[in-house]
Design an enzyme around this catalytic site. Sequence first.
Site, short mmCIF file in Angstrom:
data_model
loop_
_atom_site.label_atom_id
_atom_site.label_comp_id
_atom_site.label_asym_id
_atom_site.label_seq_id
_atom_site.Cartn_x
_atom_site.Cartn_y
_atom_site.Cartn_z
N TRP A 322 0.84 -1.21 0.00
CA TRP A 322 0.00 0.00 0.00
C TRP A 322 0.86 1.25 0.00
O TRP A 322 0.51 2.26 -0.60
CB TRP A 322 -0.91 -0.01 1.23
CG TRP A 322 -1.75 1.22 1.39
CD1 TRP A 322 -3.00 1.44 0.90
CD2 TRP A 322 -1.40 2.41 2.12
NE1 TRP A 322 -3.45 2.69 1.26
CE2 TRP A 322 -2.48 3.31 2.01
CE3 TRP A 322 -0.27 2.81 2.84
CZ2 TRP A 322 -2.47 4.58 2.60
CZ3 TRP A 322 -0.26 4.07 3.42
CH2 TRP A 322 -1.35 4.93 3.30
N HIS A 323 2.02 1.17 0.66
CA HIS A 323 2.87 2.35 0.78
C HIS A 323 3.53 2.73 -0.53
O HIS A 323 3.91 3.89 -0.71
CB HIS A 323 3.94 2.11 1.84
CG HIS A 323 3.45 2.29 3.23
ND1 HIS A 323 2.78 1.28 3.91
CD2 HIS A 323 3.49 3.34 4.08
CE1 HIS A 323 2.45 1.72 5.12
NE2 HIS A 323 2.86 2.95 5.25
N GLY A 324 3.72 1.81 -1.43
CA GLY A 324 4.37 2.17 -2.68
C GLY A 324 4.59 0.97 -3.58
O GLY A 324 4.67 -0.17 -3.12
#
Length: 478
Positions: A322-324
């Site tokens: 989700w972060h990248g």
Amino acid sequence: MNFASFQFFAFLGIVYLLYRLLPHRGQNFLLLGASYFFYGCWDWRFLGLIVLSTIVDFVVGQQLHRTESARRRKTWLLVSLVTNLGLLAVFKYFNFFADSAQEMLGTLGWEVDWRLLQIVLPVGISFYTFQTLSYTIDIYRRKLEPVKSLPDFALFVAFFPQLVAGPIERAAVFLPQVAKPRKVNFSQSADGLYLILFGLFKKVVIADGIAPSVDAVYGAPGPYATLDVVLATWLFAIQIYCDFSAYSDIARGVSKLLGFELMVNFRFPFFSTNPQEFWRRWHISLSSWLRDYLYIPLGGSRGGNAMLYRNLMLTMVLGGLWHGAAWNFVLWGFFQGGILCLHRLIVGAKPELKPVESVFDALVHFAKVVLFFQVVCYGWLLFRAESLGQVIDLSAAVFWSWDWSMPGLPTPPLAALIGVPLLVIFDFLQSRSRSENFDQPFFSRWPEFCRSAVYSLLLLTLLMGLANERSAFIYFQF
């Protein structure tokens, strides 16, 4: 429009003055228009994505409430999931998976030349996607009734203080605040102004001040000296905490000025002694979202230890992704899942919490905090690294290919050198405060002269920090 900019505060001043002059419904329409303008200042072309997600989930929510057929309700929920996750997949992950597949096929001798989509990641798409998904999922679970007003729902999705980097709000908490008239009292405004000031202090003075020292290592190709990597990683832990919690503080402070209450997103995470405690203190809106909409639906702790560890790993790996769209975030997710599983294996389901009753207990607790901070920092090394190759090189410098030459990092400016220990003192005293209001500063009951001295100190360091080069909030890229 960066929170730490004069343009934003000019925008906020205009919005606030008009807001106080309008009745309730007028306030909502003003905030909706201001939110779209705020987001359009980043890139007006992506306003269509927010509008599309808003309309789809508003219609889906209505249909989920009206429909009794289990099959049709699943179909409508699928419409929401496909739309929101589909947009996220295309804009955030398509190039990543296509490029990774191309490289993997190349190692097998199959040369594939795919034309990748050269697109810009819409700011905040991960945050508002999760926020709207929680709305439709809660209605599907019959835990929430749909909102009747499309403009009210649109404001829930696009509310400008928390649109770009959270906190990820729940509809059950936020929508009632939209629907009812809001009264802003002096105490709420005072708390809001303090949060804004403290957030600017953390962002401008500390995060922006130490960013060049972090970039001197993580933005360089190597080779890396051991002490440089250790110091830069410690500094990055401070930077990302100050940067992200500053955004949350300012978002919550601005919201208070408008009569809204947003959830607390950070509770002194670096005072944690284990990974379970850390994730109850760090990015609380995301960790609670992952718990409620991913970990528990996967089965949570039901089904034995094997299922528990599987669910923990899946949740944290997907949380990392989700972060990248990069493999270092996937690796960071594996690391976080791994230490959570290891902690659960060692201490069990309900770790015993021993109160600090003596000097010896305090020293043991402090040692645990310091040791676990080192574990967290290795996770930040994985998070900050720009490639898997750099992960290997940085890890080698820390664990086996030691180079004990003197550190060559640029020294942070004086404002940051003052700000870091000041932040530690503030956070410690705030964490020990007995005030029921988490946003009320620990010194709120001190004599007026002492309160004035604290505010003056924050303002002085903030003025010193204005010389630091401005940088975008780290979580804007997510």
